[in-house]
Design a protein around this motif. Structure first.
Motif, PDB file in Angstrom:
ATOM      1  N   ASP A  22       0.826  -1.213   0.000  1.00 14.92           N
ATOM      2  CA  ASP A  22       0.000   0.000   0.000  1.00 14.92           C
ATOM      3  C   ASP A  22       0.858   1.261   0.000  1.00 14.92           C
ATOM      4  OD1 ASP A  22      -2.374  -1.451  -0.039  1.00 14.92           O
ATOM      5  OD2 ASP A  22      -2.594  -1.408   2.141  1.00 14.92           O
ATOM      6  N   GLU A  23       1.985   1.219   0.695  1.00  9.45           N
ATOM      7  CA  GLU A  23       2.850   2.389   0.834  1.00  9.45           C
ATOM      8  C   GLU A  23       4.012   2.403  -0.162  1.00  9.45           C
ATOM      9  OE1 GLU A  23       4.537  -0.924   3.132  1.00  9.45           O
ATOM     10  OE2 GLU A  23       2.523  -0.119   3.037  1.00  9.45           O
ATOM     11  N   VAL A  25       6.579   3.232  -3.014  1.00  8.13           N
ATOM     12  CA  VAL A  25       7.026   4.492  -3.606  1.00  8.13           C
ATOM     13  C   VAL A  25       7.615   4.166  -4.972  1.00  8.13           C
ATOM     14  CG1 VAL A  25       8.616   6.441  -3.409  1.00  8.13           C
ATOM     15  CG2 VAL A  25       7.468   5.541  -1.359  1.00  8.13           C
ATOM     16  N   PRO A  36       4.130   8.292  -4.349  1.00 10.67           N
ATOM     17  CA  PRO A  36       3.833   7.357  -3.262  1.00 10.67           C
ATOM     18  C   PRO A  36       2.432   6.767  -3.395  1.00 10.67           C
ATOM     19  CG  PRO A  36       3.563   9.607  -2.485  1.00 10.67           C
ATOM     20  CD  PRO A  36       3.985   9.681  -3.939  1.00 10.67           C
ATOM     21  N   GLY A  37       2.324   5.465  -3.153  1.00  9.58           N
ATOM     22  CA  GLY A  37       1.019   4.830  -3.092  1.00  9.58           C
ATOM     23  C   GLY A  37       0.780   3.780  -4.160  1.00  9.58           C
ATOM     24  N   LYS A  38       0.000   2.803  -3.764  1.00 12.54           N
ATOM     25  CA  LYS A  38      -0.294   1.652  -4.616  1.00 12.54           C
ATOM     26  C   LYS A  38      -1.116   2.019  -5.850  1.00 12.54           C
ATOM     27  CE  LYS A  38      -2.181  -3.014  -4.086  1.00 12.54           C
ATOM     28  NZ  LYS A  38      -2.595  -3.997  -3.063  1.00 12.54           N
ATOM     29  N   ASP A  97       7.802  -2.455  -1.867  1.00 16.43           N
ATOM     30  CA  ASP A  97       7.606  -1.180  -1.176  1.00 16.43           C
ATOM     31  C   ASP A  97       8.465  -0.058  -1.770  1.00 16.43           C
ATOM     32  OD1 ASP A  97      10.094  -1.922  -0.181  1.00 16.43           O
ATOM     33  OD2 ASP A  97       9.496  -1.865   1.928  1.00 16.43           O
TER      34      ASP A  97
END
Length: 130
Positions: A22-23, A25, A36-38, A97
């Motif tokens: 989810d986080e 980058v 940033p973000g899925k 991630d």
């Protein structure tokens, strides 16, 4: 074959998104700031799949612990041959991630920037869920 590579090569966008934390980058070779973000990362990767032609991974390099991988690729964008590398880091849960992309030569990077720029409204809409 690594699940990431398989998802990219088969253009299985759902499987690819499932591999992202989810986080996550995403650091683009043609943008100043990371994303940033899925949702935005998945949308960018779908956009890339629309602009690259003849995409092929030619080498896979792995850290012994399997948490850092590099996938070297070739493709064509805007009539230019491009070489690049996807550098991935996996978190403790096995999700990506950190996703960094580098490409060469400059003329191909410029063609990629132009092609992705033309995609960006659609990418933003997809990331917003529209």
């Amino acid at each position: 074959m690594h699940p990431f590579r398989k998802a990219v090569e088969t253009q299985d966008h759902e499987a690819l998104e499932a591999l992202l934390a989810d986080e996550v980058v995403f650091t683009s070779p043609v943008a100043f700031k990371p994303y940033p973000g899925k949702k935005i990362t998945a949308a960018i990767l779908r956009g890339v799949s629309r602009v690259f032609e003849d995409f092929t991974y030619v080498r896979e390099i792995a850290n012994p612990d399997g948490r850092d991988l590099a996938f070297v690729f070739t493709a064509t964008v805007g009539g230019k041959q491009i070489q690049g590398c996807d550098f991935l880091h996996f978190d403790e849960a096995g999700k990506i991630d950190d996703f960094l992309v580098m490409v060469r030569p400059l003329s191909a990077a410029q063609a990629l920037a132009e092609a992705m720029g033309a995609q960006f409204d659609r990418i933003a809409q997809e990331a917003a869920g529209n």
